[in-house]
Design a protein around this motif. Structure first.
Motif: not given
Length: 410
Positions: A158-182
């Motif tokens: 998802l993309f959002r504009r906030d006071a001129g800033a462009y920011a991207a947000y993860l909306v689907d983490a279904e395939t993700g995984q978290i590790q101490p270090r990639l």
């Protein structure tokens, strides 16, 4: 099986109980739904009102729902831009007693849009590049946090504009995984997937007539790999700056600026061997710096002037003992900005005699002082300080300039 709601907030189950969990999501009555743009998803997704909030409801298998819910909670704790998890609902059954798929519920990200909605009016190539830059920032932040996405794409963002800033947000983490270090291989895989997905999505827009004719999907897809690599190197390389060489920090900020990124936050950690500096980048739109500087300091400046002044303000704030981003006990940015104007900006500008300023306003004078300090510090290989820079600028730049102008008049 009985209906079970697992929520992050104790207040959520009560508000969520009013939704029709005994009806397949695709058949929910209009009275429960909110008409908001939805991106492409392999699952049924609907926006619904739960109490005073708008939530996104996604039907998905129980294992996937519970896993993604946990991943989103982890990302929230890591302060990575992503949608907020609200709850998982399991044990759903229809009116006929047949089981229904569980759902994952996330909070609707206000002001955000899926990429297809943003392309409903043909988007300029420069704006598309800024969106891809925002996606590169998101991917770098995810990787720095140890999150391997597995399916990076415009559709899952998802993309959002906030006071001129462009920011991207993860909306689907279904395939993700978290590790101490990639590993490098894990990061490269995410980049390869991102490139293939983005090229395909842009080609799809092109086929539908929604892509600017000047945009070639293949080079644009390849560009995110380059932008990611440049940003990753600039943010992750180890640097320790001696305390008398503050201009090294300015040099690092300039490199980020040259890459097209601005510094959203800077942290300086003091240590016996020098200052450890970390940066948080962001992507901004034209006019952002003017608005930000005016909001923080009351100073009205041109865009490039404002960018220069804000960089100096950020560097100065990070050196203050009461500067603690996110800490409610720390000084607020507005308070520190007021102190910077009073103790740094005004004294420096007042040191420049009025008769030598010509037509330059105060913001331009300070910008030129910063540029001169940078030049002197690079030449001396140490931070010469603003006062020394001001004295040298007055004697060796402004006075000769004023004398030359007087000679031309006569």
């Amino acid at each position: 099986m009985e209906l079970q709601i697992t929520a992050t907030d104790p207040a959520h189950p009560a508000t969520l109980l009013d939704l029709p969990w005994d009806v397949p999501l695709a058949e929910w009555p209009e009275k429960h739904l909110v008409a908001l743009p939805r991106g492409i998803s392999r699952h049924v997704v609907r926006f619904a009102r739960a109490g005073s909030e708008v939530v996104a409801v996604k039907e998905v298998g129980e294992w996937a729902a519970v896993r993604e819910y946990a991943l989103l909670r982890d990302l929230d704790r890591l302060a990575v831009p992503s949608v907020d998890p609200v709850a998982v609902v399991t044990g759903r059954t229809g009116a006929d007693g047949e089981p229904l798929e569980p759902v994952l519920i996330t909070r609707q990200l206000k002001g955000s849009l899926p990429y297809r909605s943003m392309f409903e009016t043909t988007m300029r190539p420069t704006t598309i590049k800024r969106l891809l830059d925002a996606l590169a920032v998101l991917l770098v932040r995810l990787h720095l946090s140890g999150f391997a996405w597995g399916d990076c794409s415009l559709s899952n963002t998802l993309f959002r504009r906030d006071a001129g800033a462009y920011a991207a947000y993860l909306v689907d983490a279904e395939t993700g995984q978290i590790q101490p270090r990639l590993t490098r291989g894990q990061r490269d895989y995410d980049l390869e997937v991102a490139q293939v997905n983005i090229v395909g999505e842009l080609m799809d827009l092109e086929a539908g007539g929604s892509l600017h004719p000047a945009v070639d999907p293949v080079p644009f897809g390849q560009e995110i790999v380059q932008r990611y690599g440049d940003l990753w190197h600039e943010l992750t390389r180890t640097s320790i700056y001696p305390r008398d060489k503050r201009h090294y920090i300015d040099r690092r900020i300039r490199r980020l600026n040259d890459l097209g990124f601005d510094v959203a936050e800077m942290q300086i950690q003091r240590s016996p061997d020098g200052d450890h500096v970390t940066f948080l980048p962001k992507v901004v739109d034209a006019g952002h710096h003017q608005r930000q500087l005016l909001r923080l300091t009351g100073l009205d400046a041109e865009e490039n002037q404002a960018r220069s002044l804000l960089n100096d303000l950020e560097t100065w704030m990070a050196t203050q003992e009461d500067y603690a981003p996110g800490d409610p006990l720390g000084a607020r940015p507005e308070v520190l900005a007021h102190r910077w104007v009073r103790d740094v900006f005004r004294p420096a500008v007042r040191a420049v005699p009025f008769e030598l300023r010509g037509e330059a306003d105060t913001a331009q004078i300070y910008h030129e002082l910063l540029e001169h300090r940078w030049y002197l510090s690079e030449r001396a290989q140490r931070d010469v300080g603003l006062a020394t820079a001001a004295d040298d600028y007055i004697e060796n730049i402004l006075r000769p300039r004023a004398a030359a102008a007087a000679t031309d008049v006569t």
